[in-house]
Design a protein around this motif. Structure first.
Motif, PDB file in Angstrom:
ATOM      1  N   GLY A 221      -6.869   8.941   7.875  1.00 47.58           N
ATOM      2  CA  GLY A 221      -6.813   9.693   9.128  1.00 47.58           C
ATOM      3  C   GLY A 221      -7.549  11.018   9.083  1.00 47.58           C
TER       4      GLY A 221
ATOM      5  N   PRO B  53       1.139   4.027  14.099  1.00 49.34           N
ATOM      6  CA  PRO B  53       1.799   5.255  13.627  1.00 49.34           C
ATOM      7  C   PRO B  53       1.280   6.534  14.244  1.00 49.34           C
TER       8      PRO B  53
ATOM      9  N   GLY C 198       0.827  -1.212   0.000  1.00 46.49           N
ATOM     10  CA  GLY C 198       0.000   0.000   0.000  1.00 46.49           C
ATOM     11  C   GLY C 198       0.854   1.251   0.000  1.00 46.49           C
TER      12      GLY C 198
ATOM     13  N   TRP D 281      -2.169   9.189  15.032  1.00 47.53           N
ATOM     14  CA  TRP D 281      -3.278   9.675  14.201  1.00 47.53           C
ATOM     15  C   TRP D 281      -2.697  10.658  13.183  1.00 47.53           C
ATOM     16  N   VAL D 282      -2.741  10.264  11.905  1.00 44.58           N
ATOM     17  CA  VAL D 282      -1.973  10.963  10.875  1.00 44.58           C
ATOM     18  C   VAL D 282      -2.868  11.463   9.736  1.00 44.58           C
TER      19      VAL D 282
ATOM     20  N   SER E 185      -0.407  -1.318  12.764  1.00 44.05           N
ATOM     21  CA  SER E 185      -1.653  -1.495  13.508  1.00 44.05           C
ATOM     22  C   SER E 185      -2.156  -0.138  13.986  1.00 44.05           C
ATOM     23  N   THR E 186      -2.925  -0.132  15.029  1.00 41.76           N
ATOM     24  CA  THR E 186      -3.534   1.115  15.491  1.00 41.76           C
ATOM     25  C   THR E 186      -3.963   0.983  16.948  1.00 41.76           C
TER      26      THR E 186
ATOM     27  N   GLY F 272      -0.669   7.933   1.163  1.00 44.86           N
ATOM     28  CA  GLY F 272      -0.725   7.914   2.618  1.00 44.86           C
ATOM     29  C   GLY F 272       0.606   7.554   3.278  1.00 44.86           C
ATOM     30  N   LEU F 273       0.517   6.811   4.352  1.00 40.13           N
ATOM     31  CA  LEU F 273       1.706   6.476   5.144  1.00 40.13           C
ATOM     32  C   LEU F 273       2.683   5.599   4.367  1.00 40.13           C
TER      33      LEU F 273
ATOM     34  N   ALA G 106      -0.677  -1.814   4.048  1.00 46.61           N
ATOM     35  CA  ALA G 106      -1.961  -1.624   3.361  1.00 46.61           C
ATOM     36  C   ALA G 106      -3.114  -1.804   4.346  1.00 46.61           C
ATOM     37  N   GLY G 107      -4.045  -0.878   4.329  1.00 45.24           N
ATOM     38  CA  GLY G 107      -5.147  -0.963   5.288  1.00 45.24           C
ATOM     39  C   GLY G 107      -6.433  -0.391   4.737  1.00 45.24           C
TER      40      GLY G 107
ATOM     41  N   VAL H 199      -3.691  -7.191  -1.670  1.00 43.22           N
ATOM     42  CA  VAL H 199      -3.463  -8.150  -0.585  1.00 43.22           C
ATOM     43  C   VAL H 199      -4.648  -9.085  -0.354  1.00 43.22           C
TER      44      VAL H 199
HETATM   45  N1  LIG Z   1      -3.810   7.534   9.130  1.00 42.00           N
HETATM   46  C1  LIG Z   1      -3.973   7.208  10.430  1.00 42.00           C
HETATM   47  O1  LIG Z   1      -4.304   8.070  11.273  1.00 42.00           O
HETATM   48  C2  LIG Z   1      -3.705   5.806  10.895  1.00 42.00           C
HETATM   49  C3  LIG Z   1      -3.777   5.556  12.276  1.00 42.00           C
HETATM   50  C4  LIG Z   1      -3.512   4.280  12.749  1.00 42.00           C
HETATM   51  C5  LIG Z   1      -3.167   3.279  11.855  1.00 42.00           C
HETATM   52  N2  LIG Z   1      -3.121   3.536  10.512  1.00 42.00           N
HETATM   53  C6  LIG Z   1      -2.769   2.426   9.616  1.00 42.00           C
HETATM   54  O2  LIG Z   1      -1.722   2.821   8.755  1.00 42.00           O
HETATM   55  C7  LIG Z   1      -1.816   2.106   7.502  1.00 42.00           C
HETATM   56  C8  LIG Z   1      -1.808   3.106   6.361  1.00 42.00           C
HETATM   57  O3  LIG Z   1      -2.923   3.971   6.536  1.00 42.00           O
HETATM   58  P1  LIG Z   1      -3.117   5.324   5.708  1.00 42.00           P
HETATM   59  O4  LIG Z   1      -3.578   6.335   6.668  1.00 42.00           O
HETATM   60  O5  LIG Z   1      -1.954   5.593   4.865  1.00 42.00           O
HETATM   61  O6  LIG Z   1      -4.379   4.893   4.816  1.00 42.00           O
HETATM   62  P2  LIG Z   1      -4.820   5.371   3.359  1.00 42.00           P
HETATM   63  O7  LIG Z   1      -4.352   6.751   3.117  1.00 42.00           O
HETATM   64  O8  LIG Z   1      -6.266   5.066   3.270  1.00 42.00           O
HETATM   65  O9  LIG Z   1      -4.003   4.386   2.385  1.00 42.00           O
HETATM   66  C9  LIG Z   1      -4.291   3.008   2.432  1.00 42.00           C
HETATM   67  C10 LIG Z   1      -3.332   2.268   1.523  1.00 42.00           C
HETATM   68  O10 LIG Z   1      -3.663   0.869   1.598  1.00 42.00           O
HETATM   69  C11 LIG Z   1      -3.867   0.396   0.254  1.00 42.00           C
HETATM   70  N3  LIG Z   1      -4.822  -0.697   0.180  1.00 42.00           N
HETATM   71  C12 LIG Z   1      -6.122  -0.699   0.572  1.00 42.00           C
HETATM   72  N4  LIG Z   1      -6.677  -1.881   0.268  1.00 42.00           N
HETATM   73  C13 LIG Z   1      -5.709  -2.636  -0.321  1.00 42.00           C
HETATM   74  C14 LIG Z   1      -5.661  -3.928  -0.856  1.00 42.00           C
HETATM   75  N5  LIG Z   1      -6.740  -4.721  -0.875  1.00 42.00           N
HETATM   76  N6  LIG Z   1      -4.496  -4.389  -1.376  1.00 42.00           N
HETATM   77  C15 LIG Z   1      -3.404  -3.591  -1.375  1.00 42.00           C
HETATM   78  N7  LIG Z   1      -3.382  -2.340  -0.910  1.00 42.00           N
HETATM   79  C16 LIG Z   1      -4.541  -1.869  -0.382  1.00 42.00           C
HETATM   80  C17 LIG Z   1      -4.383   1.616  -0.499  1.00 42.00           C
HETATM   81  O11 LIG Z   1      -4.269   1.392  -1.896  1.00 42.00           O
HETATM   82  P3  LIG Z   1      -5.328   2.067  -2.951  1.00 42.00           P
HETATM   83  O12 LIG Z   1      -4.812   3.457  -3.200  1.00 42.00           O
HETATM   84  O13 LIG Z   1      -5.256   1.190  -4.135  1.00 42.00           O
HETATM   85  O14 LIG Z   1      -6.669   2.054  -2.279  1.00 42.00           O
HETATM   86  C18 LIG Z   1      -3.456   2.683   0.056  1.00 42.00           C
HETATM   87  O15 LIG Z   1      -2.199   2.612  -0.569  1.00 42.00           O
HETATM   88  C19 LIG Z   1      -3.109   1.292   7.596  1.00 42.00           C
HETATM   89  O16 LIG Z   1      -2.826  -0.029   7.927  1.00 42.00           O
HETATM   90  C20 LIG Z   1      -3.886   1.984   8.705  1.00 42.00           C
HETATM   91  O17 LIG Z   1      -4.794   1.122   9.323  1.00 42.00           O
HETATM   92  C21 LIG Z   1      -3.379   4.770  10.018  1.00 42.00           C
END
Ligand SMILES: NC(=O)c1ccc[n+]([C@@H]2O[C@H](COP(=O)([O-])OP(=O)(O)OC[C@H]3O[C@@H](n4cnc5c(N)ncnc54)[C@H](OP(=O)(O)O)[C@@H]3O)[C@@H](O)[C@H]2O)c1
Length: 292
Positions: free
Chosen positions: A252, A244, A65, A246-247, A192-193, A69-70, A135-136, A110
């Motif tokens: 996020g 990570p 992923g 809250w981002v 994770s989170t 994002g992250l 990826a999430g 995934v």
């Molecule tokens: N942002 C926060 O505040 C926060 C807090 C705690 C934990 N996290 C964790 O950090 C990780 C990254 O989060 P983020 O904030 O960057 O989220 P995001 O901006 O929504 O990005 C999610 C990423 O995961 C990919 N993804 C989703 N479904 C997938 C699949 N079936 N197969 C492969 N890739 C897939 C997306 O690809 P597409 O572009 O193709 O959809 C994208 O690259 C996640 O695991 C999330 O749970 C985030």
């Protein structure tokens, strides 16, 4: 007719503020109530930890992923620090920014067994030192909208959360194990989170009590971390869950506390600092230990 929320809050217009209230609770409650354990990774924050070493500079890191994002920020920072980065995207053609970092971009969904198998086939014989299962999926209802309560819950959305957040890392880890055995660091990082912490999940009917699919699937991911860490301990693997913070990303939202750059500066330092003693743990981006 007045809803329960009308009665509880007195003014119906507050209903419109609830999603944002709930969203803030969802991620912030962890910030105030998560129990940091006494254990802490020795060099916690981005400000205090020295940069990469020559040994790490030669390491290969695979980030799932990584197109936004992250994951995108991880690819940028690891690449800038001399790591060989393999960034995966569901649609590589659209991963323009990821490609601009000069990293190896690979297709991966995934949830798709064939996609995972094809990735493993393309990478056969290549060593991977660090696997970051990043990826999430939050769920069918974005974080900034009113979360579904049990009576209206879309179970397909819950299933999708488990497919992406729990089974996804299991599939990818299983498929890339030969690459990880060939690597010299043997690190598996499950992103994770704090929302997956059991103690944080009950908030007396407020918005933070929802987010069924996301929270349950991340709690299950944490259990995967624990089991895998024990499973691979004899082979000197380091397996952790890492939150990570809250981002500000699509997931996020812009209400979040940190920029991706700030979070990943810390996350990268934690990953670089991990030793076998940290395996099986749940770590926060600042290097502190989290309760499960
Ligand atoms: N942002 C926060 O505040 C926060 C807090 C705690 C934990 N996290 C964790 O950090 C990780 C990254 O989060 P983020 O904030 O960057 O989220 P995001 O901006 O929504 O990005 C999610 C990423 O995961 C990919 N993804 C989703 N479904 C997938 C699949 N079936 N197969 C492969 N890739 C897939 C997306 O690809 P597409 O572009 O193709 O959809 C994208 O690259 C996640 O695991 C999330 O749970 C985030």
């Amino acid at each position: 007719m007045k809803s329960t929320f009308d009665l509880f809050y007195g003014k119906s217009k507050l209903i419109y503020a609830l999603p944002f209230f709930g969203m803030s609770i969802f991620f912030m409650i962890g910030a105030t109530t998560h129990q940091k354990q006494s254990q802490s990774i020795a060099e916690p924050t981005s400000k205090q930890v020295p940069s990469n070493t020559a040994q790490q500079a030669a390491s290969t890191v695979l980030i799932t992923g990584a197109n936004r994002g992250l994951g995108l920020e991880m690819a940028r920072q690891f690449s800038a620090d001399g790591y060989y980065v393999i960034g995966t995207a569901r649609s590589p053609l659209e991963a323009i920014e990821l490609k601009s970092f000069g990293v190896q971009v690979e297709q991966l969904d995934v949830t798709d067994i064939e996609s995972v198998a094809a990735l493993a086939k393309r990478l056969k014989g290549k060593q991977i030192d660090i696997l970051i299962n990043n990826a999430g999926y939050f769920g069918p209802i974005p974080l900034d909208q009113k979360q579904q309560k049990i009576d209206e819950l879309n179970l397909e959305g819950v299933e999708r959360c488990f497919e992406v957040n729990t089974l996804g890392p299991m599939r990818v880890t299983q498929a890339l194990l030969p690459n990880l055995y060939a690597g010299k660091e043997r690190k598996i990082i499950n992103i994770s989170t704090r929302a997956g912490i059991l103690a944080n999940s009950y908030h007396g009917g407020k918005g933070g009590a929802q987010g069924y699919g996301y929270k349950q699937s991340k709690a299950a991911l944490n259990m995967f971390t624990r089991i895998l860490a024990g499973d691979l301990k004899p082979d000197n693997f380091i397996v952790v869950s890492l939150a990570p913070g809250w981002v500000k990303t699509d997931m996020g939202t812009q209400l979040a506390e940190m920029t991706p750059e700030e979070s990943i500066l810390d996350v990268k330092k934690v990953i670089e600092t991990l030793t076998p003693d940290h395996s099986g743990g749940f770590w926060f981006h600042d290097g502190s230990s989290l309760a499960w």
